[in-house]
Design an enzyme around this catalytic site. Structure first.
Site, mmCIF file in Angstrom:
data_model
loop_
_atom_site.group_PDB
_atom_site.id
_atom_site.type_symbol
_atom_site.label_atom_id
_atom_site.label_comp_id
_atom_site.label_asym_id
_atom_site.label_seq_id
_atom_site.Cartn_x
_atom_site.Cartn_y
_atom_site.Cartn_z
ATOM 1 N N GLU A 183 0.837 -1.204 0.000
ATOM 2 C CA GLU A 183 0.000 0.000 0.000
ATOM 3 C C GLU A 183 0.869 1.249 0.000
ATOM 4 O O GLU A 183 0.603 2.214 -0.730
ATOM 5 C CB GLU A 183 -0.917 0.008 1.225
ATOM 6 C CG GLU A 183 -1.745 1.278 1.332
ATOM 7 C CD GLU A 183 -2.669 1.301 2.538
ATOM 8 O OE1 GLU A 183 -3.299 2.356 2.778
ATOM 9 O OE2 GLU A 183 -2.764 0.277 3.241
ATOM 10 N N ASN A 235 3.181 10.649 7.856
ATOM 11 C CA ASN A 235 4.641 10.699 7.689
ATOM 12 C C ASN A 235 5.376 10.583 9.017
ATOM 13 O O ASN A 235 6.491 10.058 9.088
ATOM 14 C CB ASN A 235 5.036 11.992 6.967
ATOM 15 C CG ASN A 235 4.834 11.883 5.473
ATOM 16 O OD1 ASN A 235 4.260 10.903 4.977
ATOM 17 N ND2 ASN A 235 5.287 12.878 4.732
#
Length: 381
Positions: free
Chosen positions: A244, A368
Protein backbone atom coordinates in the site's frame (compact mmCIF):
# COMPACT_ATOMS: atom_id res chain seq x y z
CA UNK A 1 18.17 9.75 -17.32
CA UNK A 2 16.81 6.63 -19.01
CA UNK A 3 14.87 4.35 -16.69
CA UNK A 4 15.64 0.64 -16.86
CA UNK A 5 12.74 -0.54 -14.69
CA UNK A 6 10.33 -1.41 -17.48
CA UNK A 7 10.70 -3.82 -20.38
CA UNK A 8 8.83 -4.17 -23.71
CA UNK A 9 5.87 -5.97 -22.12
CA UNK A 10 5.42 -3.18 -19.59
CA UNK A 11 5.63 -0.57 -22.35
CA UNK A 12 2.95 -2.37 -24.37
CA UNK A 13 0.78 -2.61 -21.26
CA UNK A 14 1.31 1.11 -20.69
CA UNK A 15 0.04 1.85 -24.19
CA UNK A 16 -3.15 -0.04 -23.35
CA UNK A 17 -3.56 1.95 -20.13
CA UNK A 18 -3.02 5.23 -21.99
CA UNK A 19 -5.66 4.23 -24.55
CA UNK A 20 -8.09 3.40 -21.74
CA UNK A 21 -7.46 6.80 -20.14
CA UNK A 22 -7.88 8.65 -23.44
CA UNK A 23 -11.08 6.82 -24.39
CA UNK A 24 -12.92 6.47 -21.12
CA UNK A 25 -11.39 8.63 -18.38
CA UNK A 26 -10.37 11.96 -19.90
CA UNK A 27 -13.72 12.65 -21.64
CA UNK A 28 -15.55 12.07 -18.34
CA UNK A 29 -13.02 13.63 -15.99
CA UNK A 30 -14.83 16.90 -15.36
CA UNK A 31 -18.09 15.05 -14.75
CA UNK A 32 -16.33 12.67 -12.35
CA UNK A 33 -15.03 15.65 -10.38
CA UNK A 34 -18.52 17.15 -10.24
CA UNK A 35 -20.29 13.95 -9.12
CA UNK A 36 -17.47 12.92 -6.77
CA UNK A 37 -17.20 9.30 -7.83
CA UNK A 38 -15.91 7.25 -10.76
CA UNK A 39 -18.59 5.92 -13.12
CA UNK A 40 -19.21 2.21 -12.85
CA UNK A 41 -18.86 1.98 -16.62
CA UNK A 42 -15.27 3.19 -16.30
CA UNK A 43 -14.61 0.48 -13.72
CA UNK A 44 -16.08 -2.08 -16.11
CA UNK A 45 -13.96 -0.85 -19.01
CA UNK A 46 -10.91 -1.18 -16.76
CA UNK A 47 -12.03 -4.71 -16.01
CA UNK A 48 -12.50 -5.56 -19.67
CA UNK A 49 -8.96 -4.36 -20.31
CA UNK A 50 -7.56 -6.65 -17.61
CA UNK A 51 -6.37 -3.86 -15.31
CA UNK A 52 -8.33 -4.82 -12.19
CA UNK A 53 -7.12 -8.40 -11.86
CA UNK A 54 -3.37 -7.93 -12.15
CA UNK A 55 -2.82 -10.00 -9.00
CA UNK A 56 -5.75 -12.40 -9.44
CA UNK A 57 -5.22 -15.97 -10.76
CA UNK A 58 -6.58 -16.63 -14.24
CA UNK A 59 -9.01 -19.28 -12.98
CA UNK A 60 -10.92 -16.51 -11.17
CA UNK A 61 -10.88 -14.08 -14.10
CA UNK A 62 -7.65 -12.23 -13.47
CA UNK A 63 -4.49 -11.81 -15.53
CA UNK A 64 -2.11 -12.88 -12.72
CA UNK A 65 0.75 -10.79 -14.07
CA UNK A 66 3.07 -11.93 -11.29
CA UNK A 67 5.06 -8.74 -11.70
CA UNK A 68 4.38 -5.65 -9.60
CA UNK A 69 5.85 -3.46 -12.34
CA UNK A 70 2.52 -3.74 -14.19
CA UNK A 71 0.76 -2.37 -11.11
CA UNK A 72 3.30 0.44 -10.96
CA UNK A 73 2.80 1.32 -14.62
CA UNK A 74 -0.97 1.44 -14.14
CA UNK A 75 -0.56 3.72 -11.13
CA UNK A 76 1.94 6.04 -12.83
CA UNK A 77 -0.26 6.66 -15.85
CA UNK A 78 -3.40 7.26 -13.80
CA UNK A 79 -1.40 9.70 -11.65
CA UNK A 80 -0.71 11.77 -14.74
CA UNK A 81 -4.43 12.57 -14.84
CA UNK A 82 -4.94 13.25 -11.14
CA UNK A 83 -4.01 11.99 -7.69
CA UNK A 84 -7.51 10.69 -6.96
CA UNK A 85 -7.75 8.17 -9.80
CA UNK A 86 -4.78 6.02 -8.72
CA UNK A 87 -6.09 6.25 -5.16
CA UNK A 88 -9.52 4.83 -6.05
CA UNK A 89 -8.21 2.17 -8.42
CA UNK A 90 -5.19 1.46 -6.21
CA UNK A 91 -7.40 0.62 -3.23
CA UNK A 92 -9.01 -2.06 -5.38
CA UNK A 93 -6.07 -3.35 -7.42
CA UNK A 94 -3.11 -2.96 -5.05
CA UNK A 95 -4.55 -2.94 -1.55
CA UNK A 96 -7.67 -5.13 -1.39
CA UNK A 97 -6.50 -7.68 -3.97
CA UNK A 98 -3.79 -9.25 -1.76
CA UNK A 99 -6.37 -9.93 0.97
CA UNK A 100 -8.82 -11.56 -1.41
CA UNK A 101 -6.18 -13.59 -3.21
CA UNK A 102 -3.86 -14.68 -0.40
CA UNK A 103 -6.11 -15.01 2.66
CA UNK A 104 -9.31 -16.47 1.24
CA UNK A 105 -10.68 -19.95 0.68
CA UNK A 106 -11.42 -21.31 -2.77
CA UNK A 107 -15.13 -20.77 -2.12
CA UNK A 108 -14.54 -17.13 -1.22
CA UNK A 109 -12.37 -16.58 -4.29
CA UNK A 110 -15.06 -18.05 -6.55
CA UNK A 111 -17.66 -15.84 -4.88
CA UNK A 112 -15.84 -12.52 -5.07
CA UNK A 113 -12.91 -12.49 -7.50
CA UNK A 114 -14.70 -12.82 -10.88
CA UNK A 115 -16.78 -9.70 -10.12
CA UNK A 116 -13.72 -8.02 -8.64
CA UNK A 117 -11.92 -8.45 -11.98
CA UNK A 118 -14.81 -7.24 -14.16
CA UNK A 119 -15.59 -4.17 -12.07
CA UNK A 120 -19.01 -5.46 -11.06
CA UNK A 121 -17.71 -5.65 -7.49
CA UNK A 122 -15.86 -2.51 -6.44
CA UNK A 123 -14.00 -2.84 -3.15
CA UNK A 124 -12.80 -0.71 -0.26
CA UNK A 125 -10.69 -1.34 2.81
CA UNK A 126 -11.91 -0.02 6.16
CA UNK A 127 -9.23 0.48 8.78
CA UNK A 128 -9.47 4.13 9.87
CA UNK A 129 -11.95 5.13 12.57
CA UNK A 130 -12.96 8.51 14.04
CA UNK A 131 -10.61 7.93 16.99
CA UNK A 132 -8.06 5.65 15.34
CA UNK A 133 -6.12 6.76 12.29
CA UNK A 134 -2.51 5.64 12.09
CA UNK A 135 -2.99 3.71 15.36
CA UNK A 136 -4.57 0.58 13.88
CA UNK A 137 -4.33 -1.23 17.21
CA UNK A 138 -6.68 1.37 18.68
CA UNK A 139 -9.75 0.55 16.59
CA UNK A 140 -13.06 0.30 18.48
CA UNK A 141 -15.33 -1.51 16.01
CA UNK A 142 -16.11 -4.93 17.47
CA UNK A 143 -17.47 -8.30 16.40
CA UNK A 144 -19.05 -10.77 18.81
CA UNK A 145 -19.62 -14.36 17.84
CA UNK A 146 -23.20 -15.66 17.93
CA UNK A 147 -23.32 -19.26 16.79
CA UNK A 148 -21.41 -19.41 13.52
CA UNK A 149 -22.11 -15.73 12.75
CA UNK A 150 -20.36 -12.56 13.91
CA UNK A 151 -22.29 -9.44 14.91
CA UNK A 152 -20.40 -6.23 14.10
CA UNK A 153 -20.90 -2.81 15.69
CA UNK A 154 -18.92 0.37 15.15
CA UNK A 155 -17.94 2.82 12.45
CA UNK A 156 -15.19 3.70 9.99
CA UNK A 157 -14.29 7.00 8.36
CA UNK A 158 -12.28 8.42 5.44
CA UNK A 159 -12.93 5.23 3.44
CA UNK A 160 -11.99 5.61 -0.23
CA UNK A 161 -14.53 3.88 -2.52
CA UNK A 162 -16.66 3.53 0.60
CA UNK A 163 -19.78 5.14 -0.82
CA UNK A 164 -20.12 2.84 -3.84
CA UNK A 165 -18.26 -0.33 -2.87
CA UNK A 166 -20.07 -3.68 -2.99
CA UNK A 167 -17.53 -5.30 -0.69
CA UNK A 168 -15.62 -3.73 2.18
CA UNK A 169 -12.67 -5.46 3.84
CA UNK A 170 -12.91 -4.23 7.42
CA UNK A 171 -10.56 -4.52 10.39
CA UNK A 172 -12.60 -5.36 13.49
CA UNK A 173 -11.79 -6.20 17.12
CA UNK A 174 -12.84 -9.79 17.88
CA UNK A 175 -10.85 -10.09 21.12
CA UNK A 176 -10.59 -6.54 22.55
CA UNK A 177 -8.64 -7.74 25.58
CA UNK A 178 -5.82 -8.84 23.25
CA UNK A 179 -5.45 -5.33 21.79
CA UNK A 180 -3.53 -5.56 18.47
CA UNK A 181 -3.54 -9.36 18.70
CA UNK A 182 -7.33 -9.45 18.71
CA UNK A 183 -8.17 -7.99 15.29
CA UNK A 184 -9.90 -9.93 12.51
CA UNK A 185 -10.58 -8.99 8.88
CA UNK A 186 -14.15 -9.35 7.59
CA UNK A 187 -15.74 -8.98 4.17
CA UNK A 188 -18.84 -6.84 4.72
CA UNK A 189 -21.12 -6.82 1.69
CA UNK A 190 -23.56 -4.28 0.31
CA UNK A 191 -27.09 -4.98 1.45
CA UNK A 192 -26.25 -6.61 4.76
CA UNK A 193 -28.82 -5.36 7.30
CA UNK A 194 -27.33 -2.78 9.62
CA UNK A 195 -24.57 -1.74 7.20
CA UNK A 196 -25.11 1.94 6.37
CA UNK A 197 -23.05 4.57 4.60
CA UNK A 198 -22.87 8.20 5.54
CA UNK A 199 -22.53 11.08 3.13
CA UNK A 200 -19.77 11.42 0.57
CA UNK A 201 -17.25 13.44 2.53
CA UNK A 202 -16.47 16.96 1.32
CA UNK A 203 -12.67 16.95 1.05
CA UNK A 204 -10.17 19.71 0.35
CA UNK A 205 -8.87 17.81 -2.67
CA UNK A 206 -9.26 14.64 -4.72
CA UNK A 207 -12.98 15.10 -5.45
CA UNK A 208 -13.01 12.30 -8.06
CA UNK A 209 -12.78 9.56 -5.45
CA UNK A 210 -15.80 8.90 -3.28
CA UNK A 211 -14.81 8.92 0.38
CA UNK A 212 -17.36 7.99 3.02
CA UNK A 213 -18.19 7.15 6.60
CA UNK A 214 -19.39 3.58 7.23
CA UNK A 215 -21.67 2.53 10.07
CA UNK A 216 -22.24 -0.98 11.41
CA UNK A 217 -25.22 -1.61 13.69
CA UNK A 218 -25.66 -5.27 14.61
CA UNK A 219 -24.44 -6.33 11.18
CA UNK A 220 -24.66 -10.12 11.10
CA UNK A 221 -21.76 -11.52 9.09
CA UNK A 222 -21.44 -15.27 8.43
CA UNK A 223 -18.25 -17.12 9.30
CA UNK A 224 -17.76 -17.57 5.54
CA UNK A 225 -16.93 -13.85 5.36
CA UNK A 226 -13.96 -13.98 7.72
CA UNK A 227 -10.81 -13.17 5.73
CA UNK A 228 -7.69 -14.91 6.95
CA UNK A 229 -7.46 -16.15 10.52
CA UNK A 230 -9.47 -14.93 13.47
CA UNK A 231 -7.41 -12.60 15.71
CA UNK A 232 -4.56 -12.41 13.19
CA UNK A 233 -5.83 -9.37 11.31
CA UNK A 234 -3.10 -7.07 12.58
CA UNK A 235 -0.43 -9.43 11.26
CA UNK A 236 -2.27 -9.63 7.93
CA UNK A 237 -2.39 -5.83 7.71
CA UNK A 238 1.29 -5.49 8.53
CA UNK A 239 2.08 -8.02 5.81
CA UNK A 240 0.31 -6.04 3.10
CA UNK A 241 0.91 -2.45 4.22
CA UNK A 242 4.30 -2.19 2.46
CA UNK A 243 2.58 -2.65 -0.91
CA UNK A 244 0.00 0.00 0.00
CA UNK A 245 2.78 2.42 0.90
CA UNK A 246 4.73 1.63 -2.25
CA UNK A 247 1.58 2.25 -4.31
CA UNK A 248 1.26 5.63 -2.60
CA UNK A 249 4.91 6.42 -3.29
CA UNK A 250 4.65 5.53 -6.98
CA UNK A 251 1.58 7.74 -7.30
CA UNK A 252 3.07 10.64 -5.33
CA UNK A 253 6.11 10.91 -7.57
CA UNK A 254 4.30 10.30 -10.86
CA UNK A 255 1.73 12.96 -9.99
CA UNK A 256 4.42 15.53 -9.15
CA UNK A 257 6.42 14.57 -12.23
CA UNK A 258 3.46 15.12 -14.56
CA UNK A 259 2.69 18.58 -13.15
CA UNK A 260 6.38 19.52 -13.23
CA UNK A 261 6.39 18.72 -16.94
CA UNK A 262 3.39 20.99 -17.48
CA UNK A 263 5.07 23.72 -15.44
CA UNK A 264 8.18 23.56 -17.65
CA UNK A 265 5.96 24.30 -20.64
CA UNK A 266 4.29 27.16 -18.77
CA UNK A 267 7.51 28.88 -17.68
CA UNK A 268 8.86 28.61 -21.20
CA UNK A 269 5.77 30.13 -22.81
CA UNK A 270 5.00 32.73 -20.13
CA UNK A 271 6.85 35.98 -20.77
CA UNK A 272 7.86 38.79 -18.42
CA UNK A 273 10.19 41.71 -19.14
CA UNK A 274 10.51 40.44 -22.68
CA UNK A 275 11.68 36.86 -21.99
CA UNK A 276 10.49 33.48 -20.69
CA UNK A 277 10.08 33.50 -16.92
CA UNK A 278 11.95 30.22 -16.73
CA UNK A 279 15.11 31.96 -17.89
CA UNK A 280 15.34 34.18 -14.81
CA UNK A 281 18.09 32.89 -12.56
CA UNK A 282 15.97 32.24 -9.48
CA UNK A 283 13.36 30.36 -11.49
CA UNK A 284 16.03 28.49 -13.42
CA UNK A 285 17.70 27.38 -10.20
CA UNK A 286 14.34 26.35 -8.73
CA UNK A 287 13.58 24.25 -11.80
CA UNK A 288 17.03 22.67 -11.66
CA UNK A 289 16.50 21.69 -8.02
CA UNK A 290 13.07 20.19 -8.75
CA UNK A 291 14.35 18.21 -11.73
CA UNK A 292 17.18 16.78 -9.64
CA UNK A 293 14.86 15.87 -6.77
CA UNK A 294 12.55 14.07 -9.20
CA UNK A 295 15.37 12.06 -10.80
CA UNK A 296 17.01 11.09 -7.51
CA UNK A 297 13.68 10.10 -5.99
CA UNK A 298 12.74 8.14 -9.10
CA UNK A 299 15.91 6.07 -8.77
CA UNK A 300 14.99 5.11 -5.20
CA UNK A 301 11.37 4.33 -6.05
CA UNK A 302 12.43 2.18 -9.00
CA UNK A 303 14.75 0.30 -6.66
CA UNK A 304 11.85 -0.22 -4.25
CA UNK A 305 9.61 -1.47 -7.06
CA UNK A 306 12.31 -3.92 -8.13
CA UNK A 307 12.77 -5.11 -4.55
CA UNK A 308 9.02 -5.60 -4.11
CA UNK A 309 8.76 -7.46 -7.42
CA UNK A 310 11.42 -9.82 -6.08
CA UNK A 311 9.70 -10.13 -2.70
CA UNK A 312 12.42 -8.24 -0.86
CA UNK A 313 10.92 -4.84 0.02
CA UNK A 314 11.12 -4.23 3.77
CA UNK A 315 8.53 -2.38 5.83
CA UNK A 316 11.14 0.27 6.66
CA UNK A 317 12.06 0.89 3.03
CA UNK A 318 8.38 1.11 2.10
CA UNK A 319 7.96 3.68 4.89
CA UNK A 320 10.94 5.66 3.54
CA UNK A 321 9.42 5.64 0.06
CA UNK A 322 6.02 6.77 1.30
CA UNK A 323 7.11 9.66 3.51
CA UNK A 324 9.85 10.94 1.21
CA UNK A 325 7.70 11.01 -1.92
CA UNK A 326 4.85 12.69 -0.04
CA UNK A 327 7.22 15.44 1.12
CA UNK A 328 8.82 15.79 -2.31
CA UNK A 329 5.46 15.80 -4.06
CA UNK A 330 4.13 18.62 -1.89
CA UNK A 331 7.38 20.59 -2.19
CA UNK A 332 7.44 20.25 -5.99
CA UNK A 333 3.78 21.15 -6.47
CA UNK A 334 4.06 24.15 -4.15
CA UNK A 335 7.04 25.41 -6.15
CA UNK A 336 5.20 24.78 -9.42
CA UNK A 337 2.20 26.74 -8.17
CA UNK A 338 4.53 29.61 -7.25
CA UNK A 339 6.04 29.53 -10.74
CA UNK A 340 2.53 29.92 -12.16
CA UNK A 341 2.07 33.10 -10.14
CA UNK A 342 -1.51 34.23 -9.59
CA UNK A 343 -2.76 31.82 -12.24
CA UNK A 344 -1.54 28.94 -10.10
CA UNK A 345 -4.10 29.86 -7.46
CA UNK A 346 -6.98 29.61 -9.94
CA UNK A 347 -8.97 26.36 -9.87
CA UNK A 348 -9.15 26.34 -13.66
CA UNK A 349 -5.42 25.57 -13.75
CA UNK A 350 -4.46 21.95 -13.10
CA UNK A 351 -1.66 22.94 -10.78
CA UNK A 352 -4.17 24.41 -8.30
CA UNK A 353 -6.15 21.17 -8.09
CA UNK A 354 -2.98 19.07 -7.97
CA UNK A 355 -1.64 21.19 -5.10
CA UNK A 356 -4.83 20.57 -3.12
CA UNK A 357 -4.92 16.89 -4.04
CA UNK A 358 -1.39 16.27 -2.80
CA UNK A 359 -1.76 17.52 0.76
CA UNK A 360 -3.39 14.35 2.07
CA UNK A 361 -0.50 12.14 0.96
CA UNK A 362 1.44 13.20 4.05
CA UNK A 363 -1.44 11.86 6.17
CA UNK A 364 -2.88 8.72 4.62
CA UNK A 365 -1.37 5.21 4.41
CA UNK A 366 0.11 6.02 7.80
CA UNK A 367 1.11 9.61 8.52
CA UNK A 368 4.64 10.70 7.69
CA UNK A 369 5.36 10.93 11.40
CA UNK A 370 4.43 7.25 11.79
CA UNK A 371 6.64 6.39 8.82
CA UNK A 372 9.59 7.98 10.60
CA UNK A 373 8.71 6.01 13.74
CA UNK A 374 8.85 2.77 11.70
CA UNK A 375 12.21 3.73 10.20
CA UNK A 376 13.58 4.72 13.61
CA UNK A 377 12.55 1.40 15.12
CA UNK A 378 14.21 -0.42 12.24
CA UNK A 379 17.41 1.45 13.14
CA UNK A 380 17.19 0.09 16.68
CA UNK A 381 15.61 3.04 18.50
Amino acid sequence: MRRTLYGPDHAAFGESVSEFIDRYVTPRHEAIIEQRYIDREIWKHAGESGFLGLEVPEEYGGSEAGDYRFNAMFTELLSGVSAALPSAFGIHVDIVAPYLVNLTTDEQRKRWLPGFCTGDIVTAIAMTEPAAGSDLAGIKTTAKQEGTDWVINGSKTFITNGFNAELVVAAVKTSPEKKSKGITMFAIEKGMPGFERGRKLDKVGQPESDTAELFFTDVRVPAENVIGEVDRGFIHMMTFLPQERLNAAVSNLAHAKALFGETLTYVEERKAFGKSIGSFQFNKFTIAELATQIDVTQAFIDACITAHTEGELSAADAAKAKWWTAEIQNKILDACLQLHGGYGYMNEYRIAQAWKDARVTRIWAGSNEIMKEIIGRDLGF
